[in-house]
Design a protein around this motif. Sequence first.
Motif, PDB file in Angstrom:
ATOM      1  N   GLU A   1      10.056   8.908 -55.839  1.00  0.00           N
ATOM      2  CA  GLU A   1      11.441   8.525 -55.630  1.00  0.00           C
ATOM      3  C   GLU A   1      12.233   9.790 -55.309  1.00  0.00           C
ATOM      4  O   GLU A   1      11.934  10.856 -55.828  1.00  0.00           O
ATOM      5  CB  GLU A   1      12.015   7.880 -56.883  1.00  0.00           C
TER       6      GLU A   1
ATOM      7  N   TYR B   1      12.264   7.015 -48.255  1.00  0.00           N
ATOM      8  CA  TYR B   1      13.408   7.825 -48.672  1.00  0.00           C
ATOM      9  C   TYR B   1      13.569   8.970 -47.670  1.00  0.00           C
ATOM     10  O   TYR B   1      12.611   9.717 -47.411  1.00  0.00           O
ATOM     11  CB  TYR B   1      13.185   8.432 -50.051  1.00  0.00           C
TER      12      TYR B   1
ATOM     13  N   ARG C   1      21.143   1.875 -56.412  1.00  0.00           N
ATOM     14  CA  ARG C   1      19.871   2.548 -56.619  1.00  0.00           C
ATOM     15  C   ARG C   1      19.687   2.854 -58.097  1.00  0.00           C
ATOM     16  O   ARG C   1      20.491   3.552 -58.714  1.00  0.00           O
ATOM     17  CB  ARG C   1      19.808   3.845 -55.803  1.00  0.00           C
TER      18      ARG C   1
END
Length: 264
Positions: free
Chosen positions: A21, A43, A131
């Motif tokens: 992440e 990402y 998020r």
Amino acid sequence: MAVMDFARYKEINDQRLNYREMEDANVVSYYRNTGCGDGYRIYLKVNSQSTVEDASYTTTGCGFGIVALAMATEYAKGKTMEELRSLTPETLETLFEFPERRKNYPESAVAALKKAVEDWENGGGVPSEKRVTKAKAMDLLSAQGHLKEAQLSSVMLEKENFNGVDFSGADLHNAFLQNSSFVGANFSGANLKASFFNGADLRNANFRGADLRWAKLAGANIEGADFTDALYDIGTRVDQKQMHIFEVMKKAGKDLYLNPTDKE
């Protein structure tokens, strides 16, 4: 015919190259491989010159998906968004050549990366205010002792112990929950659309009235779990031996799944 480099394949999977992440990403883009149902998340950290400074991914997919996404994110670093628009699977395979029967994986990785570019251009993807990282979810659980009605859309809670935790009414759509333990957990009324429970321990868990449309439970242990009145659709994936759960669930149409809140 191409001969795959198995040693490098294993190395990429063992190291999980670029698998993470990214908290300071400009865009977090969600892509679902409709062929196998796996979820991809890209990402990207993009600077003011529209150049990718960093790229990472997460996935519920297999080793081939991991390698393809690792190569896609590795390729993206240092590239402009304009350059990424013209990326082809053939270009990606200059970094790692896939066997003929696995060419769909670089194709899907390229499609996922291009969707991330589109999301960056139009402000799509997972909004920053929505998020939720694994660390934030665990802090919330520690503080209040439950995750009831928590907003956990797209969260990654892999390989954790949530035995007996109350998730009732929580929003967990698009969540990555694979290989975690949820023995006796309460998911009643929870939004679990497009969530991934692959390989999870769901023994005696309560899914009464939960929304499991397009969810994936392959390899999960569902012994004693209660799925009464939970919603399912054509995209709900279970093992053949688990098909009996549909007898107590409610079938819902695709039109109910495709609503404006599920764009990410």
